[in-house]
Design a protein around this motif. Structure first.
Motif, PDB file in Angstrom:
ATOM      1  N   VAL A  47       0.846  -1.198   0.000  1.00  0.00           N
ATOM      2  CA  VAL A  47       0.000   0.000   0.000  1.00  0.00           C
ATOM      3  C   VAL A  47       0.878   1.244   0.000  1.00  0.00           C
ATOM      4  O   VAL A  47       0.655   2.185  -0.767  1.00  0.00           O
ATOM      5  CB  VAL A  47      -0.947   0.004   1.217  1.00  0.00           C
ATOM      6  N   ASP A  48       1.899   1.250   0.845  1.00  0.00           N
ATOM      7  CA  ASP A  48       2.809   2.394   0.896  1.00  0.00           C
ATOM      8  C   ASP A  48       3.485   2.629  -0.446  1.00  0.00           C
ATOM      9  O   ASP A  48       3.718   3.773  -0.846  1.00  0.00           O
ATOM     10  CB  ASP A  48       3.883   2.174   1.963  1.00  0.00           C
ATOM     11  N   ALA A  49       3.782   1.550  -1.155  1.00  0.00           N
ATOM     12  CA  ALA A  49       4.517   1.658  -2.416  1.00  0.00           C
ATOM     13  C   ALA A  49       3.745   2.401  -3.493  1.00  0.00           C
ATOM     14  O   ALA A  49       4.358   2.969  -4.408  1.00  0.00           O
ATOM     15  CB  ALA A  49       4.905   0.266  -2.921  1.00  0.00           C
ATOM     16  N   ILE A  50       2.411   2.405  -3.402  1.00  0.00           N
ATOM     17  CA  ILE A  50       1.639   3.110  -4.431  1.00  0.00           C
ATOM     18  C   ILE A  50       0.897   4.334  -3.880  1.00  0.00           C
ATOM     19  O   ILE A  50       0.016   4.878  -4.538  1.00  0.00           O
ATOM     20  CB  ILE A  50       0.641   2.179  -5.146  1.00  0.00           C
ATOM     21  N   THR A  51       1.266   4.769  -2.679  1.00  0.00           N
ATOM     22  CA  THR A  51       0.579   5.919  -2.088  1.00  0.00           C
ATOM     23  C   THR A  51       1.151   7.231  -2.604  1.00  0.00           C
ATOM     24  O   THR A  51       0.457   8.032  -3.227  1.00  0.00           O
ATOM     25  CB  THR A  51       0.644   5.865  -0.550  1.00  0.00           C
ATOM     26  N   ILE A  52       2.411   7.499  -2.344  1.00  0.00           N
ATOM     27  CA  ILE A  52       3.073   8.709  -2.844  1.00  0.00           C
ATOM     28  C   ILE A  52       4.487   8.351  -3.287  1.00  0.00           C
ATOM     29  O   ILE A  52       5.015   7.300  -2.928  1.00  0.00           O
ATOM     30  CB  ILE A  52       3.123   9.835  -1.786  1.00  0.00           C
ATOM     31  N   ARG A  53       5.086   9.261  -4.081  1.00  0.00           N
ATOM     32  CA  ARG A  53       6.454   9.061  -4.592  1.00  0.00           C
ATOM     33  C   ARG A  53       6.591   7.670  -5.228  1.00  0.00           C
ATOM     34  O   ARG A  53       7.500   6.902  -4.915  1.00  0.00           O
ATOM     35  CB  ARG A  53       7.488   9.251  -3.482  1.00  0.00           C
ATOM     36  N   VAL A  54       5.685   7.372  -6.124  1.00  0.00           N
ATOM     37  CA  VAL A  54       5.618   6.047  -6.738  1.00  0.00           C
ATOM     38  C   VAL A  54       6.571   5.977  -7.926  1.00  0.00           C
ATOM     39  O   VAL A  54       6.628   6.891  -8.758  1.00  0.00           O
ATOM     40  CB  VAL A  54       4.185   5.730  -7.199  1.00  0.00           C
ATOM     41  N   TRP A  55       7.283   4.873  -8.026  1.00  0.00           N
ATOM     42  CA  TRP A  55       8.169   4.617  -9.166  1.00  0.00           C
ATOM     43  C   TRP A  55       7.610   3.453  -9.965  1.00  0.00           C
ATOM     44  O   TRP A  55       7.022   2.528  -9.403  1.00  0.00           O
ATOM     45  CB  TRP A  55       9.590   4.328  -8.687  1.00  0.00           C
ATOM     46  N   GLU A  56       7.824   3.486 -11.263  1.00  0.00           N
ATOM     47  CA  GLU A  56       7.234   2.477 -12.133  1.00  0.00           C
ATOM     48  C   GLU A  56       7.695   1.075 -11.783  1.00  0.00           C
ATOM     49  O   GLU A  56       6.897   0.130 -11.781  1.00  0.00           O
ATOM     50  CB  GLU A  56       7.551   2.793 -13.602  1.00  0.00           C
ATOM     51  N   ASP A  57       8.970   0.905 -11.481  1.00  0.00           N
ATOM     52  CA  ASP A  57       9.478  -0.428 -11.135  1.00  0.00           C
ATOM     53  C   ASP A  57       8.782  -0.981  -9.902  1.00  0.00           C
ATOM     54  O   ASP A  57       8.458  -2.178  -9.835  1.00  0.00           O
ATOM     55  CB  ASP A  57      10.990  -0.376 -10.908  1.00  0.00           C
ATOM     56  N   ASP A  58       8.562  -0.113  -8.916  1.00  0.00           N
ATOM     57  CA  ASP A  58       7.880  -0.549  -7.690  1.00  0.00           C
ATOM     58  C   ASP A  58       6.437  -0.927  -7.982  1.00  0.00           C
ATOM     59  O   ASP A  58       5.916  -1.922  -7.462  1.00  0.00           O
ATOM     60  CB  ASP A  58       7.929   0.558  -6.640  1.00  0.00           C
ATOM     61  N   LEU A  59       5.764  -0.111  -8.796  1.00  0.00           N
ATOM     62  CA  LEU A  59       4.386  -0.407  -9.173  1.00  0.00           C
ATOM     63  C   LEU A  59       4.292  -1.763  -9.853  1.00  0.00           C
ATOM     64  O   LEU A  59       3.427  -2.589  -9.518  1.00  0.00           O
ATOM     65  CB  LEU A  59       3.853   0.676 -10.104  1.00  0.00           C
ATOM     66  N   CYS A  60       5.171  -2.014 -10.808  1.00  0.00           N
ATOM     67  CA  CYS A  60       5.143  -3.286 -11.546  1.00  0.00           C
ATOM     68  C   CYS A  60       5.439  -4.464 -10.632  1.00  0.00           C
ATOM     69  O   CYS A  60       4.840  -5.534 -10.770  1.00  0.00           O
ATOM     70  CB  CYS A  60       6.141  -3.231 -12.706  1.00  0.00           C
ATOM     71  N   ALA A  61       6.360  -4.268  -9.685  1.00  0.00           N
ATOM     72  CA  ALA A  61       6.686  -5.346  -8.748  1.00  0.00           C
ATOM     73  C   ALA A  61       5.488  -5.672  -7.860  1.00  0.00           C
ATOM     74  O   ALA A  61       5.179  -6.844  -7.603  1.00  0.00           O
ATOM     75  CB  ALA A  61       7.891  -4.953  -7.895  1.00  0.00           C
ATOM     76  N   VAL A  62       4.799  -4.633  -7.395  1.00  0.00           N
ATOM     77  CA  VAL A  62       3.605  -4.849  -6.575  1.00  0.00           C
ATOM     78  C   VAL A  62       2.524  -5.570  -7.379  1.00  0.00           C
ATOM     79  O   VAL A  62       1.927  -6.549  -6.925  1.00  0.00           O
ATOM     80  CB  VAL A  62       3.066  -3.503  -6.036  1.00  0.00           C
ATOM     81  N   ALA A  63       2.270  -5.082  -8.581  1.00  0.00           N
ATOM     82  CA  ALA A  63       1.240  -5.703  -9.426  1.00  0.00           C
ATOM     83  C   ALA A  63       1.561  -7.166  -9.702  1.00  0.00           C
ATOM     84  O   ALA A  63       0.670  -8.025  -9.693  1.00  0.00           O
ATOM     85  CB  ALA A  63       1.108  -4.918 -10.731  1.00  0.00           C
ATOM     86  N   ASP A  64       2.825  -7.452  -9.932  1.00  0.00           N
ATOM     87  CA  ASP A  64       3.243  -8.826 -10.219  1.00  0.00           C
ATOM     88  C   ASP A  64       3.002  -9.746  -9.028  1.00  0.00           C
ATOM     89  O   ASP A  64       2.612 -10.907  -9.195  1.00  0.00           O
ATOM     90  CB  ASP A  64       4.723  -8.832 -10.611  1.00  0.00           C
ATOM     91  N   ARG A  65       3.192  -9.225  -7.820  1.00  0.00           N
ATOM     92  CA  ARG A  65       2.980 -10.051  -6.621  1.00  0.00           C
ATOM     93  C   ARG A  65       1.529 -10.503  -6.489  1.00  0.00           C
ATOM     94  O   ARG A  65       1.255 -11.560  -5.911  1.00  0.00           O
ATOM     95  CB  ARG A  65       3.410  -9.282  -5.366  1.00  0.00           C
TER      96      ARG A  65
END
Length: 220
Positions: A47-65
């Motif tokens: 949740v924290d990873a997509i709240t603020i200061r989001v980076w594309e790599d982090d978003l993709c990693a979260v989605a993949d999980r």
């Protein structure tokens, strides 16, 4: 008539023009975005990873999980954040700083450069009657691709300067990424200290620090 040192003024939006939304409220919006994407029990870290200061790599990693399309998750996030910030603005919890009225005295072309969504920035400016202070807004579209262009990249700053036809604007921000973006664009930078960043230590040095927009105007 004295000669102006800078031929334009560029300003960050959140934390410079208007107050920040609470992290708790934004985090709740991000949690709702997971639910919208079909994920009922996301981890706090995700949740924290997509709240603020989001980076594309982090978003993709979260989605993949969670086995979801990153574009779908991001679309849900952007919609929830937009709804939340509109509500907070209408409720009077996201408001202009008192010194914003000093922008009435600015005599050079002025623009907004933000990592927030364009539709949110434009809504907030309209809602608070601030649109007359600026000639251009450069911010993100609600797409995953926009994450590649946000500050500290200089893309939006350079685009705003081109919109205003200025070659030597002064850029005012409240974060280290603002200062990095300004330096990458070749612009002088002001680190504006507000309550939320009053004691923040910077790893990179701005051209100058200021404690109000009134003080910024003295540099023009």
């Amino acid at each position: 008539m004295t000669e102006t040192r800078y031929d334009g003024l560029l300003l960050d939006h959140d934390g410079v023009i208007v107050t920040l939304c609470s992290h708790q409220v934004l985090r709740a919006a991000a949690t709702d975005a997971f639910v919208d994407a079909g994920i009922s029990n996301p981890s706090p870290d995700d949740v924290d990873a997509i709240t603020i200061r989001v980076w594309e790599d982090d978003l993709c990693a979260v989605a993949d999980r969670y086995g979801v399309d990153p574009d779908r998750l991001w679309q849900c996030r952007e919609q929830r954040i937009e709804q939340t910030l509109r509500r907070e603005t209408r409720a009077g919890r996201k408001v202009p700083y008192e010194d914003v009225t000093s922008l009435e005295r600015v005599e050079v072309p002025t623009g907004i450069v933000s990592n927030n969504q364009t539709r949110i920035v434009e809504f907030v400016l309209r809602e608070h009657g601030l649109y007359g202070y600026v000639e251009t807004v450069r911010a993100r579209e609600p797409t995953r691709e926009s994450l590649r262009e946000k500050k500290p990249e200089s893309t939006y700053l350079e685009a705003a300067a081109a919109d205003l036809d200025c070659s030597n604007p002064l850029y005012v921000g409240d974060s280290e990424s603002d200062i990095v973006a300004g330096q990458r664009a070749g612009f002088d930078t002001v680190f504006l200290r507000r309550d939320h960043n009053a004691t923040r230590h910077l790893e990179i040095e701005p051209t100058v620090e200021a404690e109000s927009l009134s003080a910024v105007l003295e540099l023009l």
